[in-house]
Design an enzyme around this catalytic site. Sequence first.
Site, PDB file in Angstrom:
ATOM      1  N   LYS A   1       1.232  44.867  -6.630  1.00  0.00           N
ATOM      2  CA  LYS A   1       0.051  45.283  -7.398  1.00  0.00           C
ATOM      3  C   LYS A   1       0.382  45.341  -8.905  1.00  0.00           C
ATOM      4  CE  LYS A   1      -2.819  45.821  -3.888  1.00  0.00           C
ATOM      5  NZ  LYS A   1      -3.977  44.933  -3.667  1.00  0.00           N
TER       6      LYS A   1
ATOM      7  N   THR B   1      -9.424  53.586   5.517  1.00  0.00           N
ATOM      8  CA  THR B   1      -9.500  52.249   6.127  1.00  0.00           C
ATOM      9  C   THR B   1      -8.253  52.102   6.986  1.00  0.00           C
ATOM     10  OG1 THR B   1      -8.220  51.244   4.350  1.00  0.00           O
ATOM     11  CG2 THR B   1     -10.628  51.272   4.057  1.00  0.00           C
TER      12      THR B   1
ATOM     13  N   ASN C   1     -10.235  41.008  -2.926  1.00  0.00           N
ATOM     14  CA  ASN C   1     -10.034  42.242  -2.161  1.00  0.00           C
ATOM     15  C   ASN C   1      -8.945  42.131  -1.097  1.00  0.00           C
ATOM     16  OD1 ASN C   1     -11.054  44.868  -0.724  1.00  0.00           O
ATOM     17  ND2 ASN C   1     -11.162  43.275   0.835  1.00  0.00           N
TER      18      ASN C   1
ATOM     19  N   ASP D   1      -8.542  32.030   4.680  1.00  0.00           N
ATOM     20  CA  ASP D   1      -7.243  32.703   4.677  1.00  0.00           C
ATOM     21  C   ASP D   1      -6.720  32.478   3.264  1.00  0.00           C
ATOM     22  OD1 ASP D   1      -4.518  33.275   4.698  1.00  0.00           O
ATOM     23  OD2 ASP D   1      -4.276  32.718   6.791  1.00  0.00           O
TER      24      ASP D   1
ATOM     25  N   TYR E   1       4.714  46.725  -1.810  1.00  0.00           N
ATOM     26  CA  TYR E   1       3.285  46.855  -2.110  1.00  0.00           C
ATOM     27  C   TYR E   1       3.082  47.194  -3.584  1.00  0.00           C
ATOM     28  CZ  TYR E   1      -1.527  48.597  -1.915  1.00  0.00           C
ATOM     29  OH  TYR E   1      -2.876  48.792  -2.142  1.00  0.00           O
TER      30      TYR E   1
END
Length: 259
Positions: free
Chosen positions: A186, A217, A98, A71, A182
């Site tokens: 990034k 995905t 990833n 984790d 998000y």
Amino acid sequence: MYSTLDTTVSSLRGQVALVTGASRGIGLETARQLGRLGISVITAARDLAKAELIANELRSEGSSAIPLKLDVTRKDDREATYAYLAERYGRLDILINNAGVWLETDNAAQRVPNQTSSLSLGLLHQIFEVNFFSVVGLTQTLLPLIHKASSARIVNLSSTMGSLALQADPSYPYYSHKIFGYSASKTALNSFTIHLAQELRETRIKVNSVHPGWVRTDMGGADADLDVAEAAQIVVNFATLPDDGPTGGFYFGNQKVPW
Ligand code: NAP
């Protein structure tokens, strides 16, 4: 063109790669493709049972795959990963950062109004914990082993949504698709790529941010452009860059993405 075609497969055989979030999506497919190149792949997942399932699946396809519980948000897991790799290999050739989360909508396809002014700090912390702090923490923990590789690659899974230039550009196709937490996580990750690559510029370690495309995905949703195999190929190309390949960049395929 940066591609594994430039790197002899024989030089990759026997290398050791760690893929975080290998339980599904782009991480799973990246592990599969690295395994096919003869690279020993650690399929790291926060659920050990999933990591084992994936490692078994890849082994049944002929790859050398080793499951590991990781984790990325847990310091003890990160340190146990270091201890495991140090004991078993004494080095790490490829680190694929990833694992990531998208927590503000169901998936990237869902359009919602811009909620920047009301995004809870709690959610923002959760997003940054996985997408940014854990990447920094894991990479720092594993760097002593990465330094021991004769030639190493770190690939940070970023997104064009993290590009400040694109976020501010009304002609960017996703300009109106503003997902603040998000995107900001990034952007921070990209800063880590730039800073770490500059620190390591005299070494044989390359660090790049890679946008894998908009991918079908759980995160990308069913209507995304690319399948996982196409996306993973982009990641694998940067994981297996030749020694004269780039470092400190932000790429989608062979294209530079503006910061
Ligand atoms: P996904 O299908 O949602 O898979 C996310 C992966 O991250 C899962 O394996 C998940 O593990 C893992 N993960 C989440 N939290 C974790 C934690 N605390 N510790 C360890 N693993 C954790 O996402 P994806 O589409 O494959 O995305 C992979 C990466 O590509 C992400 O960094 C994402 O931001 C980036 N990306 C994706 C797209 C896209 O269109 N899909 C576009 C640009 C960038 P569990 O199975 O245990 O939940």
